[in-house]
Design a protein around this motif. Structure first.
Motif, short mmCIF file in Angstrom:
data_model
loop_
_atom_site.label_atom_id
_atom_site.label_comp_id
_atom_site.label_asym_id
_atom_site.label_seq_id
_atom_site.Cartn_x
_atom_site.Cartn_y
_atom_site.Cartn_z
N GLU A 262 9.37 3.49 -9.80
CA GLU A 262 9.06 1.88 -9.88
C GLU A 262 8.81 1.85 -7.90
N ARG A 263 9.10 2.35 -7.00
CA ARG A 263 8.34 2.15 -5.82
C ARG A 263 7.71 3.94 -5.30
N LEU A 264 7.70 4.02 -4.16
CA LEU A 264 7.56 4.83 -2.83
C LEU A 264 8.69 6.06 -3.07
N ASN B 292 16.18 4.45 2.33
CA ASN B 292 15.77 5.77 2.44
C ASN B 292 14.38 5.40 1.05
N LEU B 293 12.96 6.48 1.80
CA LEU B 293 11.97 6.74 0.84
C LEU B 293 11.78 7.80 1.44
N GLY B 294 11.32 8.45 1.87
CA GLY B 294 11.20 9.88 2.03
C GLY B 294 11.49 11.02 2.67
N HIS B 295 11.37 11.42 2.91
CA HIS B 295 12.12 12.77 3.72
C HIS B 295 12.40 13.08 5.19
N GLY C 280 1.03 -1.29 -0.21
CA GLY C 280 -0.09 -0.52 0.22
C GLY C 280 1.00 1.20 0.16
N ALA C 281 2.27 0.69 0.32
CA ALA C 281 2.92 2.75 0.85
C ALA C 281 2.93 2.83 -0.74
N HIS C 282 3.61 1.69 -1.72
CA HIS C 282 4.02 2.22 -2.58
C HIS C 282 2.64 2.06 -3.73
N ILE C 283 1.15 1.55 -4.10
CA ILE C 283 -0.04 1.83 -4.27
C ILE C 283 0.11 3.38 -4.23
N SER C 284 0.56 4.05 -3.00
CA SER C 284 0.15 5.63 -2.23
C SER C 284 1.23 6.90 -3.68
#
Length: 473
Positions: A200-202, A225-228, A165-169
């Motif tokens: 292809e990802r968050l 890391n994926l976010g801020h 669901g994180a990658h969907i977002s």
């Protein structure tokens, strides 16, 4: 009464009247509940968008049916929170669904939308579920477009995604060029996504603010890391209270992965905030190198979960705009851990290497313990050592301190550690009195109790150095 009404109005008109249900009898849509046979066969994608507000907190409406009953509750001027689950290998609904909805609604009157793609996520073949994530994102975009046409704004869109669901977002965020307000990724899925490029990802460019909790980086979750800001509870791998062996059954596989969700929910209603410490590495955090929160004044160090966006401006402005934050948790909610520095000035002529365990006791008898289990510490004469101690209680009045020193060796001679001064200081409450004790001898594997006193220079000199200080080493 109805038969008489039917006779007077005619059969056809009566049937039309009787088919209209009052509001109190509206259909309550339930999250799809499947089982293992469904997973074995596999499921085609079908999405329910279950809307909850304070007006229908216990009876969701399905926005995907595009009916007036559902949309009458949707106020596009409010913040809209999408909650999207991940892979469902057995088809059962996630155990946290009801709790997260009610806790969010206890904060404010949001539009809370559960994205139920259980038909699609339920399969024994993970690859099949992962392959449907972009299709789910397209369905969410259709609803958001409709909300925008009715006066809604992308700023008010907040997406919470669990695992897949994180990658969907993230995919939804890419469709709007990163203009949606916020995405929170709760242990984003690692398999099939590790090492993939940002498209292809968050990624932190998918929303104006992206925060991520990594709780299972060595198995089901994403490591990097994926976010801020990316939060790593207990280093991001093994979570306290979760099973350590496969003998515990399914909990062994899902407990660490799910912990991100329970940590997030704890931030909504629990009495204590989980404070985190931005740091380059978990090791630097463990040895106490990243405890200074003054750089984040006046807010202090970032907190985990719902209120993490209070640090948005600082985090987004960084170059590059990525931050890792580490912290420890207790094994059960509210998960809070309270940090203290334990400072020693050793006196042994020869270096000693080992570990310290400390217990604190309040006047009322409450006891909290911390085993300082980082790498073995080397104690050298007159060289101050600062260790990071972590407790599951914050005792305002400490009446007794217990210390134990061990080398960790079961063979060989037993050593003693002599301490000129011990000092205990709170990380979270730097204005609280620091507590000291002087001239302590710690025989190996023996717990020593003492009554601490507030630290002052006069205490130090009169207790350890003689009246004039001429006995100090």
């Amino acid at each position: 009464m109805l038969p008489r009404l039917c006779l007077g109005l005619g059969f056809l008109l009566c049937c039309q009247i009787c088919s209209v249900k009052p509001d109190s009898e509206e259909t309550c849509h339930e999250f799809t509940d499947l089982n293992l046979p469904d997973a074995i066969v596999g499921t085609d994608l079908h999405v329910q968008l279950l809307l909850y507000t304070r007006d229908n907190a216990n009876c969701s409406a399905d926005l995907n049916k595009d009916n007036t009953t559902a949309f009458k509750y949707l106020d596009v001027s409010r913040k809209t929170i999408f909650i999207t689950h991940g892979y469902r290998p057995t088809g059962s609904p996630p155990v946290w669904l009801d709790d997260i909805v009610q806790k969010l609604l206890s904060v404010d009157d949001f539009n809370v939308i559960l994205v139920d793609w259980n038909r699609g996520a339920t399969t024994l073949i993970y690859h099949n579920a992962a392959g449907k994530t972009r299709d789910v994102a397209e369905i969410l975009k259709s609803l958001i477009d409709k909300m925008l046409s009715q006066g809604g704004s992308l700023d008010s869109i907040y997406m919470i995604g669990v695992s897949l669901g994180a990658h969907i977002s993230g995919f939804v965020g890419k469709m709007y060029n990163g203009s949606i307000g916020r995405i929170t990724g709760l242990d984003p899925a690692g398999p099939l996504f590790n090492g993939k490029p940002p498209e292809e990802r968050l990624h932190h460019t998918d929303a104006k603010f992206v925060d991520v909790i990594h709780s299972d980086i060595d198995a089901l979750g994403y490591r990097e890391n994926l976010g801020h800001i990316d939060f790593y509870p207990n280093g991001g791998a093994d979570q306290p209270g979760c099973p350590k062996t496969i003998l515990s059954g399914s909990e062994y596989f899902k407990c660490d992965h799910q912990r991100s969700v329970f940590l997030y929910m704890s931030s909504l209603t629990e009495s204590c905030s989980v404070v985190t410490f931005p740091c380059d590495s978990h090791r630097d955090y463990r040895i106490g190198k990243c405890m200074d929160c003054h750089q984040f004044a006046p807010l202090g160090c970032p907190v985990l979960g719902f209120y993490a966006d209070k640090w948005k401006d600082y985090l987004v402005a960084k170059n590059p705009p990525v931050t890792k934050a580490f912290f420890d948790t207790a094994s059960a909610k509210p998960f809070c851990i309270f940090h203290y520095f334990l400072d020693f000035i050793p006196l042994n002529a020869s270096p000693r290497s080992g570990y310290i365990t400390i217990k604190l006791e309040s006047a009322s008898g409450n006891v909290t313990e911390s085993k300082l289990d980082q790498d073995a510490t080397t104690f050298e004469q007159n060289k101050e050592v600062s260790l990071l101690a972590k407790f599951d209680q914050d005792l305002e009045e400490i009446s007794k301190v217990s210390l134990m020193f061990t080398t960790g060796s079961v063979v060989g001679p037993k050593y003693k550690l002599r301490i000129l001064r011990m000092r205990l200081r709170s990380v979270f409450n730097p204005d609280r009195d620091m507590l000291c004790y002087y001239d302590i001898v710690l025989p190996e594997n023996v717990e020593i109790d003492f009554l601490p006193i507030p630290c002052t220079s006069s205490n130090f000199f009169s207790s350890c150095c003689g009246e004039n200080g001429d006995e100090c080493p």
